[in-house]
Structure formats: C-alpha cells, structure tokens
Design a protein around this motif. Sequence first.
Motif, PDB file in Angstrom:
ATOM      1  N   SER A 217       0.839  -1.192   0.000  1.00 45.14           N
ATOM      2  CA  SER A 217       0.000   0.000   0.000  1.00 45.14           C
ATOM      3  C   SER A 217       0.878   1.247   0.000  1.00 45.14           C
ATOM      4  O   SER A 217       1.979   1.259   0.569  1.00 45.14           O
ATOM      5  N   VAL A 218       0.387   2.304  -0.640  1.00 44.07           N
ATOM      6  CA  VAL A 218       1.115   3.572  -0.656  1.00 44.07           C
ATOM      7  C   VAL A 218       1.233   4.124   0.764  1.00 44.07           C
ATOM      8  O   VAL A 218       2.246   4.724   1.127  1.00 44.07           O
ATOM      9  N   ALA A 219       0.218   3.888   1.586  1.00 47.81           N
ATOM     10  CA  ALA A 219       0.274   4.357   2.977  1.00 47.81           C
ATOM     11  C   ALA A 219       1.466   3.751   3.705  1.00 47.81           C
ATOM     12  O   ALA A 219       2.197   4.458   4.419  1.00 47.81           O
ATOM     13  N   ASP A 220       1.678   2.438   3.543  1.00 46.65           N
ATOM     14  CA  ASP A 220       2.816   1.787   4.204  1.00 46.65           C
ATOM     15  C   ASP A 220       4.134   2.320   3.668  1.00 46.65           C
ATOM     16  O   ASP A 220       5.094   2.534   4.425  1.00 46.65           O
ATOM     17  N   ALA A 221       4.204   2.529   2.343  1.00 44.48           N
ATOM     18  CA  ALA A 221       5.443   3.024   1.742  1.00 44.48           C
ATOM     19  C   ALA A 221       5.759   4.432   2.229  1.00 44.48           C
ATOM     20  O   ALA A 221       6.904   4.745   2.574  1.00 44.48           O
ATOM     21  N   VAL A 222       4.750   5.300   2.271  1.00 43.88           N
ATOM     22  CA  VAL A 222       4.968   6.678   2.734  1.00 43.88           C
ATOM     23  C   VAL A 222       5.339   6.686   4.213  1.00 43.88           C
ATOM     24  O   VAL A 222       6.224   7.445   4.641  1.00 43.88           O
ATOM     25  N   ALA A 223       4.692   5.843   5.001  1.00 44.35           N
ATOM     26  CA  ALA A 223       5.013   5.775   6.429  1.00 44.35           C
ATOM     27  C   ALA A 223       6.478   5.399   6.633  1.00 44.35           C
ATOM     28  O   ALA A 223       7.159   5.964   7.509  1.00 44.35           O
ATOM     29  N   GLU A 224       6.979   4.463   5.825  1.00 45.23           N
ATOM     30  CA  GLU A 224       8.393   4.083   5.942  1.00 45.23           C
ATOM     31  C   GLU A 224       9.306   5.232   5.524  1.00 45.23           C
ATOM     32  O   GLU A 224      10.320   5.498   6.167  1.00 45.23           O
ATOM     33  N   MET A 225       8.948   5.930   4.438  1.00 42.87           N
ATOM     34  CA  MET A 225       9.758   7.069   4.012  1.00 42.87           C
ATOM     35  C   MET A 225       9.848   8.114   5.119  1.00 42.87           C
ATOM     36  O   MET A 225      10.933   8.638   5.415  1.00 42.87           O
ATOM     37  N   LEU A 226       8.708   8.425   5.735  1.00 38.83           N
ATOM     38  CA  LEU A 226       8.685   9.457   6.766  1.00 38.83           C
ATOM     39  C   LEU A 226       9.453   9.013   8.008  1.00 38.83           C
ATOM     40  O   LEU A 226      10.208   9.790   8.604  1.00 38.83           O
ATOM     41  N   GLU A 227       9.285   7.757   8.386  1.00 38.75           N
ATOM     42  CA  GLU A 227       9.941   7.254   9.594  1.00 38.75           C
ATOM     43  C   GLU A 227      11.453   7.172   9.425  1.00 38.75           C
ATOM     44  O   GLU A 227      12.220   7.507  10.334  1.00 38.75           O
ATOM     45  N   GLN A 228      11.903   6.746   8.233  1.00 42.05           N
ATOM     46  CA  GLN A 228      13.328   6.541   8.006  1.00 42.05           C
ATOM     47  C   GLN A 228      14.027   7.755   7.388  1.00 42.05           C
ATOM     48  O   GLN A 228      15.249   7.743   7.241  1.00 42.05           O
ATOM     49  N   GLY A 229      13.264   8.765   6.999  1.00 38.19           N
ATOM     50  CA  GLY A 229      13.876   9.936   6.388  1.00 38.19           C
ATOM     51  C   GLY A 229      14.256   9.736   4.932  1.00 38.19           C
ATOM     52  O   GLY A 229      15.135  10.428   4.415  1.00 38.19           O
ATOM     53  N   TYR A 230      13.567   8.824   4.243  1.00 35.55           N
ATOM     54  CA  TYR A 230      13.836   8.582   2.828  1.00 35.55           C
ATOM     55  C   TYR A 230      12.957   9.491   1.974  1.00 35.55           C
ATOM     56  O   TYR A 230      11.819   9.789   2.335  1.00 35.55           O
ATOM     57  N   ASP A 231      13.464   9.880   0.807  1.00 38.36           N
ATOM     58  CA  ASP A 231      12.648  10.621  -0.148  1.00 38.36           C
ATOM     59  C   ASP A 231      12.007   9.698  -1.168  1.00 38.36           C
ATOM     60  O   ASP A 231      11.131  10.123  -1.935  1.00 38.36           O
ATOM     61  N   GLY A 232      12.438   8.444  -1.208  1.00 39.01           N
ATOM     62  CA  GLY A 232      11.867   7.501  -2.155  1.00 39.01           C
ATOM     63  C   GLY A 232      12.294   6.086  -1.834  1.00 39.01           C
ATOM     64  O   GLY A 232      13.208   5.857  -1.022  1.00 39.01           O
ATOM     65  N   LEU A 242      15.604  -7.374  -8.457  1.00 43.18           N
ATOM     66  CA  LEU A 242      15.752  -6.643  -9.705  1.00 43.18           C
ATOM     67  C   LEU A 242      14.806  -5.443  -9.675  1.00 43.18           C
ATOM     68  O   LEU A 242      13.595  -5.613  -9.604  1.00 43.18           O
ATOM     69  N   PRO A 243      15.321  -4.215  -9.693  1.00 41.80           N
ATOM     70  CA  PRO A 243      14.446  -3.041  -9.579  1.00 41.80           C
ATOM     71  C   PRO A 243      13.538  -2.891 -10.791  1.00 41.80           C
ATOM     72  O   PRO A 243      13.968  -3.047 -11.930  1.00 41.80           O
ATOM     73  N   VAL A 244      12.258  -2.583 -10.528  1.00 39.55           N
ATOM     74  CA  VAL A 244      11.291  -2.393 -11.609  1.00 39.55           C
ATOM     75  C   VAL A 244      10.728  -0.974 -11.607  1.00 39.55           C
ATOM     76  O   VAL A 244       9.892  -0.633 -12.452  1.00 39.55           O
ATOM     77  N   GLY A 245      11.177  -0.150 -10.680  1.00 39.74           N
ATOM     78  CA  GLY A 245      10.693   1.217 -10.629  1.00 39.74           C
ATOM     79  C   GLY A 245      11.134   1.918  -9.366  1.00 39.74           C
ATOM     80  O   GLY A 245      11.886   1.372  -8.561  1.00 39.74           O
ATOM     81  N   VAL A 246      10.648   3.136  -9.198  1.00 38.74           N
ATOM     82  CA  VAL A 246      10.944   3.935  -8.013  1.00 38.74           C
ATOM     83  C   VAL A 246       9.665   4.653  -7.598  1.00 38.74           C
ATOM     84  O   VAL A 246       8.930   5.161  -8.442  1.00 38.74           O
ATOM     85  N   LEU A 247       9.379   4.660  -6.308  1.00 38.18           N
ATOM     86  CA  LEU A 247       8.278   5.452  -5.771  1.00 38.18           C
ATOM     87  C   LEU A 247       8.876   6.559  -4.914  1.00 38.18           C
ATOM     88  O   LEU A 247       9.626   6.296  -3.982  1.00 38.18           O
ATOM     89  N   THR A 248       8.567   7.802  -5.249  1.00 33.67           N
ATOM     90  CA  THR A 248       9.093   8.943  -4.509  1.00 33.67           C
ATOM     91  C   THR A 248       7.959   9.709  -3.837  1.00 33.67           C
ATOM     92  O   THR A 248       6.783   9.537  -4.167  1.00 33.67           O
ATOM     93  N   LYS A 249       8.337  10.574  -2.924  1.00 36.12           N
ATOM     94  CA  LYS A 249       7.341  11.440  -2.287  1.00 36.12           C
ATOM     95  C   LYS A 249       6.665  12.327  -3.330  1.00 36.12           C
ATOM     96  O   LYS A 249       5.479  12.640  -3.206  1.00 36.12           O
ATOM     97  N   THR A 250       7.413  12.720  -4.353  1.00 38.08           N
ATOM     98  CA  THR A 250       6.826  13.542  -5.408  1.00 38.08           C
ATOM     99  C   THR A 250       5.747  12.778  -6.160  1.00 38.08           C
ATOM    100  O   THR A 250       4.710  13.348  -6.536  1.00 38.08           O
ATOM    101  N   ASP A 251       5.962  11.481  -6.416  1.00 40.36           N
ATOM    102  CA  ASP A 251       4.930  10.665  -7.064  1.00 40.36           C
ATOM    103  C   ASP A 251       3.627  10.695  -6.261  1.00 40.36           C
ATOM    104  O   ASP A 251       2.528  10.784  -6.819  1.00 40.36           O
ATOM    105  N   VAL A 252       3.758  10.615  -4.931  1.00 37.05           N
ATOM    106  CA  VAL A 252       2.573  10.599  -4.071  1.00 37.05           C
ATOM    107  C   VAL A 252       1.911  11.976  -4.049  1.00 37.05           C
ATOM    108  O   VAL A 252       0.689  12.087  -4.139  1.00 37.05           O
ATOM    109  N   LEU A 253       2.712  13.029  -3.947  1.00 41.61           N
ATOM    110  CA  LEU A 253       2.149  14.379  -3.986  1.00 41.61           C
ATOM    111  C   LEU A 253       1.394  14.616  -5.285  1.00 41.61           C
ATOM    112  O   LEU A 253       0.330  15.244  -5.295  1.00 41.61           O
TER     113      LEU A 253
END
Length: 378
Positions: A217-232, A242-253
């Motif tokens: 869920s995007v909620a879980d991903a954003v919560a981890e970004m905020l808790e750990q200080g990650y931007d994506g 194998l990376p298939v993409g990137v989710l950033t705070k800008t994507d969510v905004l």
Amino acid sequence: MDVSDIVDRTCPTVDPETRVGTLRSTFEAEHDGVIVTENGDPSGVVTPREFVRSHVDDDATARTVSRPVPTVDRTTDVREVARLLVENRTPIVPVTRDSQIRGSVTRDGLLSAVVDDLDVLAVDDLHTPEVVAIGEDATLGEALNRLREEGVSRLPVVEDDGRLAGIVTTTDVMGFVVRDAHAPSAGSRDSGDQRLLDLPVSDAMSRPAATTTPDSSVADAVAEMLEQGYDGLVVSPADDDLPVGVLTKTDVLRALTYTETDRLDVQITNVDLLQSTTRERVAERIESIAGKYREMTVEHVHLRLQRHEEERRGRPLVRCSARMWTDKEQAAGTGEAYGGDDAVSLALDTLERNVIEMKGRRTDGEVHEAPTVDYRDR
C-alpha cells in the motif's frame, strides 16, 4: 482541507548574505530547505538540489543560490499546495500573511497529514516504472552528472547483472563531499574536489537500498519514508531484487493533485520555459491522443521541462519528459529541442506513438518509453 493545521513554524530562515558554508551545516541537520527572507518577506528558498547542480563555493551567499517559489496562506487547499510543490520541484513553500513570513508547509508535513488516506492505493498505481540507475563501478563524478542530467534525486546502484546493490542520493553526495572536502589534506581545493569525484560511487551509496513491492500500500510506503527519512523507495518484486521502478514522495504528492472534475488534470514543471504552449493546449493534444485508444481514460498528465546550458540563437536546449496516467497503463515520451514549445511538441509526438503501440498490444505488459527525439537543428 486547507493547510492551517500543518503549518511548520520551525523552518530555518536566513538573510540573503548568509554564507553557503553556513547553509551546508543547516542541511546536515536534516532540514528540507531554508527560506531566504529580506525584512521578513520571503525572497526564495535554498534546497540540497542547488548544491548538486554545480560547484558552489562556501563563500558564496544565499542570494546567489536561492530560487523563487510561490507562497501560500493558511487557507490554501492541500491539493493546491501539493501541485505547487510538484511543479516547482521544491520540498517547501513559505506561508505568508500580509507579505510577512509566518511559517512553511513542507512535503513531509503534508504527507504526514494525509498518510492514513493513502491505504486505498497500491505502489503499482503510482510508481515511476523507468529506472534511472548507475553501475556499481561508476565514479562519484559520474553519479553526480547523472543526477544533474536526469533531474532526479536518487539513483539505484546496480550490479553487472542489473540487480540492486544500493542507492545513492543527492543528500548522500552532498554529505560525502561536504565531509571530505573539509578534511585536512595537501594540495589545492580543486585537486581535492577532483579526487573526490574519482572515487567509486560505492563509497557514498547506502546499502542495502530501501525497497517496497508493487502490491504494497502507498500508505505503508509513505510511512516508511517518513519514519526513516527517505525521499523515495526502490520498487522490486517480493521474491526478486531486480528493480522495476521507483516510488518517490513527489509521485505521491502528484497523486494528491488528481481531480474528479471533467477538466483534464495537466501539471507542468518549470512552466516558465514555455513561450506560447498552455495547459489548455496540452490538454487538447492529450485528449486527441487518447482518442486513438477509444477505451482508455486519461487520469493525469505531467510534463517536466529541463533546461540545458546549450543555446542556439538565444533559445535554450530543453528536454521535455511527458507522462500520462490512464486506467489502462502509464505511457511516456521525451523530446529535446531548442525552445520549450518545440520540446513539448516532440515529447507529445513520442507519447502518441507509445499510445498507438499500447493499442496494438492484446495483452497487458510493461509500457516502454519511446526513444528521445533530438532535433537540435529544428
């Protein structure tokens, strides 16, 4: 919902004559940005991105590295603030009253306020599928150039087989250079900088890279970004690295700005690079493109313009990246030309070809971005 409850009154402010060396230490304290004020009136912001674009001497002033951003007031709608953050590529906007600074709204503050409402979305709905990565054997200088050229804030670092080894971010590079550039050493500052840029990217990258899965869920991903200080977060399947993409705070905004009105939602980053092209004209072109895929509904369109230093007859070389979110798939296209209007036209041409290819496919699959069209003699 307005932003009255999420105004941050602790954002640092500085005088225009503040030394860059002082600003660097502010970012080491993990602030998203610094507001530059003159007599209480905000004149611009400085973010870590400004220090990665080019070499900035410690004796330069905040005035020389700051850039203007729009201001808001306490009654501004959250969706509008999200749009301003995305389109101006800033993690912070000043909040004013009677032209005087009263605080700020930060990207993290806004996301914290809405994170609980994001559990209805999956990462796969919002993440950027194209991975801009760099090899593990690349130098720090190559990573710095890639960050600048692609206009991104993070690069997954991959091994020879494409599997994820770590990640290097704007903050990593800036922190590494600041820490080591001031270490006691022989020789000139310039030679010291060059030695730093020749070091392997593995010296500055974080490992392991923080990841999420497409079905999280995007909620879980954003919560981890905020808790750990990650931007994506790097997106990879649960059973594969194998990376298939990137989710950033800008994507969510960006998703927060989506509207349910009949008007097509079009965002343009660095809109000042356009001469005559308007959002309305882009929307008309997109609707024409979508008409070629009759059963597709366009949900959102984002154009990102990036100016290069090269010019011809007074017109800057501009790269336009166009991305379209639909109820079927994501589609994208890029173009480069002298002048923002021509770059947009070329990007939409490649986007149209991409949509036609989507229409021709009978089964769902990954949408590959069409090659960049580069008509520099246009």
